[in-house]
Design a protein around this motif. Structure first.
Motif, PDB file in Angstrom:
ATOM      1  N   ARG A 272       0.871  -1.179   0.000  1.00 20.27           N
ATOM      2  CA  ARG A 272       0.000   0.000   0.000  1.00 20.27           C
ATOM      3  C   ARG A 272       0.901   1.220   0.000  1.00 20.27           C
ATOM      4  O   ARG A 272       1.809   1.324   0.820  1.00 20.27           O
ATOM      5  CB  ARG A 272      -0.896  -0.002   1.243  1.00 20.27           C
ATOM      6  N   HIS A 273       0.669   2.121  -0.950  1.00 16.08           N
ATOM      7  CA  HIS A 273       1.439   3.361  -0.997  1.00 16.08           C
ATOM      8  C   HIS A 273       0.595   4.448  -1.636  1.00 16.08           C
ATOM      9  O   HIS A 273      -0.426   4.177  -2.267  1.00 16.08           O
ATOM     10  CB  HIS A 273       2.778   3.185  -1.729  1.00 16.08           C
ATOM     11  N   GLY A 274       1.017   5.664  -1.435  1.00 22.91           N
ATOM     12  CA  GLY A 274       0.319   6.812  -1.991  1.00 22.91           C
ATOM     13  C   GLY A 274       0.877   8.082  -1.395  1.00 22.91           C
ATOM     14  O   GLY A 274       1.877   8.051  -0.650  1.00 22.91           O
TER      15      GLY A 274
ATOM     16  N   LYS B 233       1.650  11.001   1.077  1.00 27.80           N
ATOM     17  CA  LYS B 233       1.762  10.945   2.539  1.00 27.80           C
ATOM     18  C   LYS B 233       0.485  11.401   3.231  1.00 27.80           C
ATOM     19  O   LYS B 233       0.037  10.773   4.184  1.00 27.80           O
ATOM     20  CB  LYS B 233       2.955  11.782   3.006  1.00 27.80           C
TER      21      LYS B 233
ATOM     22  N   VAL C 108      -2.561  11.191   2.258  1.00 31.74           N
ATOM     23  CA  VAL C 108      -3.594  10.163   2.115  1.00 31.74           C
ATOM     24  C   VAL C 108      -3.307   9.005   3.072  1.00 31.74           C
ATOM     25  O   VAL C 108      -4.197   8.534   3.783  1.00 31.74           O
ATOM     26  CB  VAL C 108      -3.694   9.668   0.657  1.00 31.74           C
ATOM     27  N   LEU C 109      -2.053   8.540   3.104  1.00 30.21           N
ATOM     28  CA  LEU C 109      -1.694   7.445   4.005  1.00 30.21           C
ATOM     29  C   LEU C 109      -1.864   7.849   5.471  1.00 30.21           C
ATOM     30  O   LEU C 109      -2.259   7.033   6.306  1.00 30.21           O
ATOM     31  CB  LEU C 109      -0.261   6.976   3.736  1.00 30.21           C
TER      32      LEU C 109
ATOM     33  N   TYR D  28      -4.907   6.054  -3.652  1.00 31.40           N
ATOM     34  CA  TYR D  28      -3.724   5.315  -3.227  1.00 31.40           C
ATOM     35  C   TYR D  28      -3.728   3.943  -3.894  1.00 31.40           C
ATOM     36  O   TYR D  28      -4.705   3.550  -4.527  1.00 31.40           O
ATOM     37  CB  TYR D  28      -3.668   5.182  -1.696  1.00 31.40           C
ATOM     38  N   TYR D  29      -2.632   3.242  -3.755  1.00 33.41           N
ATOM     39  CA  TYR D  29      -2.436   1.935  -4.381  1.00 33.41           C
ATOM     40  C   TYR D  29      -2.390   0.879  -3.293  1.00 33.41           C
ATOM     41  O   TYR D  29      -1.593   0.987  -2.357  1.00 33.41           O
ATOM     42  CB  TYR D  29      -1.107   1.969  -5.144  1.00 33.41           C
TER      43      TYR D  29
END
Length: 165
Positions: free
Chosen positions: A102-104, A106, A108-109, A123-124
């Motif tokens: 999971r990444h996107g 900052k 959003v995370l 995000y992914y």
């Protein structure tokens, strides 16, 4: 003599990925135990308390006792390593493991980490589940590779799982 381009020797069947929906599943997860900054990653472990899955060929519940080992890398990506046991509505047990990322952005995370639900297009979150079962009825799971598209809800993740044909 120059070797032919790889694309010229590739069979046409191998030029695109074909998928078939397998099931949807959601996990209920307790707040993570934060082990902290170990050598290499920021380690967190979430205890799976249950969940459910629904698909055309199988449905049932996810049993408590699984775990979600998360590693937050220096680049902000979350690496997921999950193990759980699924019980079909007709009583078969299926072990499911998956690794994911999971990444996107900052911000959003950070919102996800606070328990906020954000649009999954921001995000992914993808995973590669694998299955093992002794059930003859569900043996097809032992023989496939699958991919999953995930989304993080406040109570845990939800995934759409696809069989790779």
């Amino acid at each position: 003599m120059t070797a032919p381009a790889l694309a010229s020797i590739l069979p046409g069947e191998m030029t695109e990925l074909r998928l078939r929906p397998l099931f949807l599943f959601e996990l209920a997860v307790k707040p993570a135990y934060v082990i902290g900054n170990t050598p290499g990653v920021d380690r967190r472990v979430g205890e799976i308390t249950g969940g459910r899955f629904e698909g055309e060929r199988l449905r049932g519940k996810i049993l408590s006792g699984g775990s979600d080992w998360q590693a937050v890398r220096a680049d902000g990506a979350w690496m997921l390593d999950v193990r759980c046991v699924m019980e079909t509505d007709d009583g078969a047990l299926i072990g499911m493991t998956y690794r994911g990322i999971r990444h996107g952005p900052k911000e959003v995370l950070d919102r996800i980490a606070k328990g906020e639900v954000v649009n999954p297009s921001l995000y992914y979150m993808r995973a590669t589940p694998y299955f093992e079962t002794a059930s003859e009825k569900y043996n097809f799971l032992n023989l496939m590779a699958a991919v999953a598209y995930g989304h993080r809800l406040a109570t845990g993740p939800i995934y759409s799982v696809f069989e790779i044909l």
